[in-house]
Design a protein around this motif. Structure first.
Motif, PDB file in Angstrom:
ATOM      1  N   ASP A  48      26.287   4.269  47.085  1.00 21.16           N
ATOM      2  CA  ASP A  48      25.910   5.553  47.677  1.00 21.16           C
ATOM      3  C   ASP A  48      25.981   5.510  49.196  1.00 21.16           C
ATOM      4  OD1 ASP A  48      25.534   6.892  45.336  1.00 21.16           O
ATOM      5  OD2 ASP A  48      23.358   6.658  45.273  1.00 21.16           O
ATOM      6  N   ALA A 103      27.812  14.266  44.402  1.00 18.89           N
ATOM      7  CA  ALA A 103      26.999  15.101  45.283  1.00 18.89           C
ATOM      8  C   ALA A 103      25.649  15.429  44.658  1.00 18.89           C
ATOM      9  CB  ALA A 103      27.757  16.382  45.611  1.00 18.89           C
ATOM     10  N   PHE A 104      25.653  15.787  43.377  1.00 20.94           N
ATOM     11  CA  PHE A 104      24.427  16.254  42.742  1.00 20.94           C
ATOM     12  C   PHE A 104      23.466  15.125  42.396  1.00 20.94           C
ATOM     13  CE2 PHE A 104      26.945  20.149  41.398  1.00 20.94           C
ATOM     14  CZ  PHE A 104      26.322  20.974  42.334  1.00 20.94           C
ATOM     15  N   ARG A 105      23.983  13.938  42.138  1.00 17.86           N
ATOM     16  CA  ARG A 105      23.054  12.871  41.784  1.00 17.86           C
ATOM     17  C   ARG A 105      22.220  12.440  42.990  1.00 17.86           C
ATOM     18  NH1 ARG A 105      25.508   6.893  40.615  1.00 17.86           N
ATOM     19  NH2 ARG A 105      26.279   6.379  42.697  1.00 17.86           N
ATOM     20  N   LYS A 106      22.708  12.675  44.187  1.00 15.28           N
ATOM     21  CA  LYS A 106      21.967  12.300  45.387  1.00 15.28           C
ATOM     22  C   LYS A 106      20.810  13.260  45.670  1.00 15.28           C
ATOM     23  CE  LYS A 106      24.283  10.980  49.004  1.00 15.28           C
ATOM     24  NZ  LYS A 106      23.822   9.591  49.148  1.00 15.28           N
ATOM     25  N   VAL A 107      20.935  14.507  45.208  1.00 14.65           N
ATOM     26  CA  VAL A 107      19.903  15.502  45.525  1.00 14.65           C
ATOM     27  C   VAL A 107      19.047  15.865  44.318  1.00 14.65           C
ATOM     28  CG1 VAL A 107      21.288  16.474  47.385  1.00 14.65           C
ATOM     29  CG2 VAL A 107      21.522  17.406  45.090  1.00 14.65           C
ATOM     30  N   SER A 108      19.438  15.368  43.135  1.00 11.34           N
ATOM     31  CA  SER A 108      18.663  15.675  41.946  1.00 11.34           C
ATOM     32  C   SER A 108      17.294  14.994  42.012  1.00 11.34           C
ATOM     33  CB  SER A 108      19.417  15.212  40.693  1.00 11.34           C
ATOM     34  OG  SER A 108      18.657  15.479  39.531  1.00 11.34           O
ATOM     35  N   ARG A 109      16.243  15.742  41.704  1.00 15.69           N
ATOM     36  CA  ARG A 109      14.889  15.196  41.810  1.00 15.69           C
ATOM     37  C   ARG A 109      14.428  14.534  40.521  1.00 15.69           C
ATOM     38  NH1 ARG A 109      11.428  19.732  45.274  1.00 15.69           N
ATOM     39  NH2 ARG A 109      12.739  19.665  47.155  1.00 15.69           N
ATOM     40  N   ARG A 114      19.652  12.631  37.625  1.00 12.66           N
ATOM     41  CA  ARG A 114      20.382  11.617  38.384  1.00 12.66           C
ATOM     42  C   ARG A 114      21.241  10.762  37.463  1.00 12.66           C
ATOM     43  NH1 ARG A 114      15.418  11.220  41.197  1.00 12.66           N
ATOM     44  NH2 ARG A 114      14.874   9.286  40.129  1.00 12.66           N
ATOM     45  N   TYR A 117      24.325  13.020  36.270  1.00 14.28           N
ATOM     46  CA  TYR A 117      25.330  13.197  37.315  1.00 14.28           C
ATOM     47  C   TYR A 117      25.978  11.874  37.690  1.00 14.28           C
ATOM     48  CZ  TYR A 117      23.375  17.880  37.857  1.00 14.28           C
ATOM     49  OH  TYR A 117      22.955  19.169  37.636  1.00 14.28           O
ATOM     50  N   THR A 333      16.611   8.942  58.220  1.00 15.84           N
ATOM     51  CA  THR A 333      15.504   8.779  57.280  1.00 15.84           C
ATOM     52  C   THR A 333      14.282   9.531  57.800  1.00 15.84           C
ATOM     53  OG1 THR A 333      14.664   6.798  58.385  1.00 15.84           O
ATOM     54  CG2 THR A 333      16.378   6.491  56.707  1.00 15.84           C
ATOM     55  N   ASP A 334      13.245   9.619  56.970  1.00 20.23           N
ATOM     56  CA  ASP A 334      12.004  10.270  57.413  1.00 20.23           C
ATOM     57  C   ASP A 334      11.424   9.545  58.617  1.00 20.23           C
ATOM     58  OD1 ASP A 334      12.218  12.122  55.413  1.00 20.23           O
ATOM     59  OD2 ASP A 334      10.896  11.055  54.007  1.00 20.23           O
TER      60      ASP A 334
END
Length: 352
Positions: A48, A103-109, A114, A117, A333-334
């Protein structure tokens, strides 16, 4: 002369896409084979982080290939896409699903999302290069000719099958080589040896498949076999072999920058060897470069536009790869965002 130049540009674009896009497909291959959620957590984390900044740009070369084909060689384009529409359509679907999955597996909660995707991304990374390779095998074996109707034999034949397997092995090899270097860049010492071993194994598989292919095409694609064992084609085959030995030697040590160079040389030399072996045909032995070329004026303007595009695009792509290799494109990052925010939330850290 202009038609020959356009054919060379087309071949180099295919080599560029094979190397750049192949590396990303290879990352998907290793994502697929990484194992379960716990076992594959670390390899998938690296995949990733390594792919995120550059994975979309590699399709620039695929678009460039299509533009050269339909503008410079319209007869060739029509013939290939008429006779091989099914494997090419399946490759296109795989390409779309692969991008969506990544793309979607990175943003799936949700974990289930995850996994779903991620599976789509990984399987599509295997399917897409196989069908692209199978289509190339149909062309190389001469089963595609003007007026040929779409049929399974055009791409489901010994040469196509081996070209599809070669495509998968090539992407796995490139992906493992580049990921071993990325593991070092991200200071993931446990993954350096992990991907180095896989790079060596996939290089061995690639070499075995290449030898088998040479035997199979002796009867199934004799023009290609002759071209690969004589003249310019043989020169590039030897270059690919030397680069493969150099890559193996470098992989036995801690991988650095040069192993990427030699790995790309292996694949690029192999693609160019195939192109040289087909000369003077676009489709052996029914359509020559001269017969498949468009109008002279069209080819001239195509080369002018190509030159302008390369002047504008290549430096940008090189800069992107350089920034990525030097860690300048890492996502914030945060913790980074908290450091950037000042006490008043205005982004002026330490000025309160």
């Amino acid at each position: 002369m202009t038609a020959d130049l356009a054919a060379v540009v087309l071949l180099l674009a295919v080599a560029a896409y094979t190397c750049a896009g192949g590396t990303d497909y290879g990352a998907g291959f290793w994502d697929l084979t990484a194992g379960g959620a716990e076992r594959g957590k670390r390899p998938r984390w690296l995949i990733d982080h390594a792919m995120a900044p550059v994975w979309e740009v590699n399709n620039v070369w695929l678009i460039f290939i299509f533009v050269i084909m339909w503008t410079g060689f319209p007869t060739f384009f029509q013939t290939v896409f008429s006779a091989l529409w099914l494997p090419l359509a399946l490759a296109a679907v795989g390409l779309l699903l692969r991008g969506a999955g990544f793309a979607f597996r990175k943003v799936s909660r949700r974990l289930a999302g995850r996994r779903l995707y991620g599976a789509v991304f990984a399987v599509a990374s295997l399917v897409t290069p196989f069908f692209l390779g199978a289509a190339v095998g149909g062309v190389a074996s001469g089963r595609v000719a003007a007026g040929t109707e779409a049929a399974a034999d055009a791409w489901a034949n010994p040469t196509s099958l081996l070209f599809g397997l070669l495509a998968i092995a090539t992407t796995a090899f490139l992906g493992a080589v580049f990921l071993s270097g990325d593991a070092r860049r991200f200071e993931a010492s446990d993954l350096i040896g992990y991907f180095r071993r896989r790079a060596l194994a996939s290089l061995g598989v690639l070499a075995v498949l290449a030898v088998i292919t040479l035997f199979v095409i002796a009867d199934d694609a004799p023009h290609i076999r002759h071209g690969l064992t004589h003249g310019a084609g043989l020169v590039f085959v030897v270059m690919a072999g030397v680069a493969a030995l150099a890559t193996a030697g470098l992989l036995l040590r801690t991988p650095g920058t040069w192993v990427r160079v030699t790995a790309v040389a292996v694949v690029a030399s192999g693609v160019i060897a195939w192109g040289m072996a087909q000369r003077p045909y676009l489709i052996p032995t029914s359509l020559t470069v001269a017969e498949g070329a468009g109008a002279s004026g069209t080819l001239t303007w195509l080369m002018v536009v190509t030159l302008v595009a390369l002047v504008l695009v290549v430096p940008a792509v090189v800069l992107l790869y350089w920034l990525d290799a030097h860690g300048e494109l890492e996502a914030l990052t945060d913790a980074d965002l908290r450091k950037a925010d000042g006490p008043d939330g205005d982004g002026a850290a330490g000025t309160g």
